[in-house]
Design a protein around this motif. Structure first.
Motif, PDB file in Angstrom:
ATOM      1  N   SER A 122       8.987  -3.607  -4.866  1.00 44.02           N
ATOM      2  CA  SER A 122       7.916  -3.140  -3.970  1.00 44.02           C
ATOM      3  C   SER A 122       6.611  -2.981  -4.737  1.00 44.02           C
ATOM      4  N   ASN A 123       6.692  -2.488  -5.973  1.00 40.74           N
ATOM      5  CA  ASN A 123       5.494  -2.329  -6.809  1.00 40.74           C
ATOM      6  C   ASN A 123       4.855  -3.678  -7.126  1.00 40.74           C
ATOM      7  N   GLU A 126       2.996  -4.892  -4.121  1.00 39.65           N
ATOM      8  CA  GLU A 126       1.728  -4.179  -3.951  1.00 39.65           C
ATOM      9  C   GLU A 126       0.655  -4.761  -4.859  1.00 39.65           C
ATOM     10  N   PRO A 129       0.087  -9.161  -3.484  1.00 41.39           N
ATOM     11  CA  PRO A 129       0.494  -9.141  -2.064  1.00 41.39           C
ATOM     12  C   PRO A 129       0.696 -10.508  -1.432  1.00 41.39           C
TER      13      PRO A 129
END
Length: 474
Positions: A122-123, A126, A129
């Motif tokens: 997920s990092n 982020e 993207p």
């Protein structure tokens, strides 16, 4: 962990981009043979640091498929370590490796570790993207290319999509060049063929890839561009004289030129350098087979009798070794059976053919190859035309457009036309031509031949079969 949390975690795992979610079927490849090839690649440190990290990921997935979760975990973790050594720009490359680790931990019931890797992913998303990443598409392409030829068409799609995002990347260009070389028949080459153009571009983006130079040289032979082809081979051998993959494909080049003895010498040298020896023994056997054919065609076979016998012995010995090293090497088994038949040992031939059929069923591959060899065995060794016809037709129906299917169509057509020359009212021969044209998709010609066959055949069972075939086309 609650039932709701477990369901949520599973949903997240299923959305990952990794080896476990790419639809790879363990029955599509002999996993032990693949593992041996990957270990060989690792020992040779092929592909630089990125290639080594990728190889560890492949090995981790194969170890999982073989039931060794602990070893799989170790290989995936090693892949991550090597990828991180690339520096700050490595994170897109970690998407697949973290995905593999998250999936494996979930499978092993280590849910906290699984969630930890999902958070790391997920990092990355982020920070970067834009999805899909060229790096992920490229890794997927290499996986499909390495795992089984059944996935080559998907490898082509992945590399093509990766290159849309990064057109000058040398790795993705090399991957696309390799898959085009493996899937596009050389006899379809034109000076502007897709495979030749992509190989040229891939070599421009990575001038140090000597295997690509050999691929291009092999293709240029078909264009009669001998000078450029020879120059590429010389450069590859000068730069990488001990590289087993260069030596392996240089042998194919020499075979294309007809230099069988040079091929044998090179392959013998290659045997000393690779751990996956079954393939090399098979290639050596094919060289000796070609040598036998050349000696017989020379018109001096009565003078070369000892050399022919020696080559036959070498051919059989190398095939036996290939099969011993890889009991699921179906193509080698089929060729060994055919060689036994040609040497007069019918019992061994039949026995080996049955082993080949069983192996083909087990690995769900190369069944058509066995059928073709068995049909040729029946036709030329056993002189049993009915059995040959039966197996040629069965082989043809599997895939009429493949090389083996086309061989069957040619052999069936030759048999049928010979019989019609001897007997213009041979209904079965016209029926054979009808079947060939039906499988080729030529309905009108097939109907014409079936009508002729029906006018001559008096066997009621065969008449019924022909009528059904004709009706199915109308």
């Amino acid at each position: 962990m609650s039932s709701h949390q477990s369901t949520n975690l599973k949903a997240r795992v299923l959305q990952l981009e990794c080896h476990f979610t790419w639809g790879l079927n363990k029955n599509d490849r002999d996993l032990k043979d693949l593992l041996t090839r990957l270990e060989e690649q690792l020992n040779l440190t092929l592909g630089g640091e990125t290639g080594v990290a990728r190889t560890y990921s492949h090995m981790g997935f194969v170890k999982f498929l073989l039931g060794s979760n602990t070893e799989a975990l170790s290989y995936f973790e090693r892949s991550v370590e090597l990828t991180k050594s690339h520096g700050d720009d490595c994170y897109k490359l970690l998407v697949v490796a973290y995905g593999d680790l998250a999936w494996l931990h979930y499978h092993m019931g280590s849910f906290a570790e699984c969630e930890s890797y999902l958070n790391k992913l997920s990092n990355i998303k982020e920070k970067y993207p834009i999805v899909p990443y060229a790096e992920v598409l490229g890794e997927k392409g290499w996986t499909f290319l390495k795992f089984s030829r059944k996935y080559y068409k998907w490898a082509k799609v992945c590399f093509s999509e990766a290159l849309k995002l990064d057109p000058d990347d040398s790795e993705w260009n090399a991957g696309l060049a390799i898959v085009l070389h493996r899937t596009e028949p050389t006899f379809q080459d034109t000076p502007n063929s897709t495979a030749i153009n992509q190989l040229r571009w891939a070599i421009d983006t990575n001038p140090d890839d000597d295997v690509l130079k050999i691929y291009l040289a092999i293709r240029l032979l078909g264009q009669n561009q001998y000078k450029e082809a020879e120059s590429l081979v010389e450069k590859a051998l000068e730069r990488s004289p001990e590289h087993p993959h260069v030596l392996r494909y240089v042998e194919n080049y020499f075979q294309g030129q007809g230099s069988v003895d040079r091929s044998i010498a090179l392959l013998t040298k290659t045997l000393e350098k690779v751990s996956s020896k079954a393939f090399i023994h098979h290639q050596l056997a094919l060289c000796f087979k070609k040598k036998i054919i050349n000696l017989k065609k020379s018109g001096r076979q009565h003078l070369e009798k000892e050399e022919i016998l020696h080559s036959q012995e070498q051919c059989i010995n190398h095939l036996k070794t290939a099969v011993e090293l890889n009991p699921y090497f179906v193509i080698a088994m089929s060729e060994l059976a055919l060689q036994y038949g040609q040497s007069g040992d019918v019992y061994k031939a039949e026995q080996m053919f049955q082993n080949a059929f069983e192996a083909a069923k087990t690995i769900r591959d190369n069944y058509q190859s066995v059928l073709l060899c068995y049909a040729e065995f029946q036709q030329y060794c056993m002189r049993c035309e009915p059995a040959a016809l039966k197996h040629y037709i069965e082989c043809l129906k599997i895939n009429p457009n493949s090389y083996k299917g086309k061989r069957c169509a040619e052999n069936l057509t030759k048999i049928a036309k010979r019989r019609i020359r001897n007997d213009p009212q041979d209904g079965e021969a016209f029926g054979i031509l009808g079947i060939v044209h039906k499988e080729k998709g030529k309905k009108q010609q097939a109907i014409k031949y079936f009508e002729k066959a029906l006018s001559y055949v008096d066997n009621e069972d065969y008449l019924s079969d022909l009528s059904e075939l004709k009706i199915s086309l109308q």
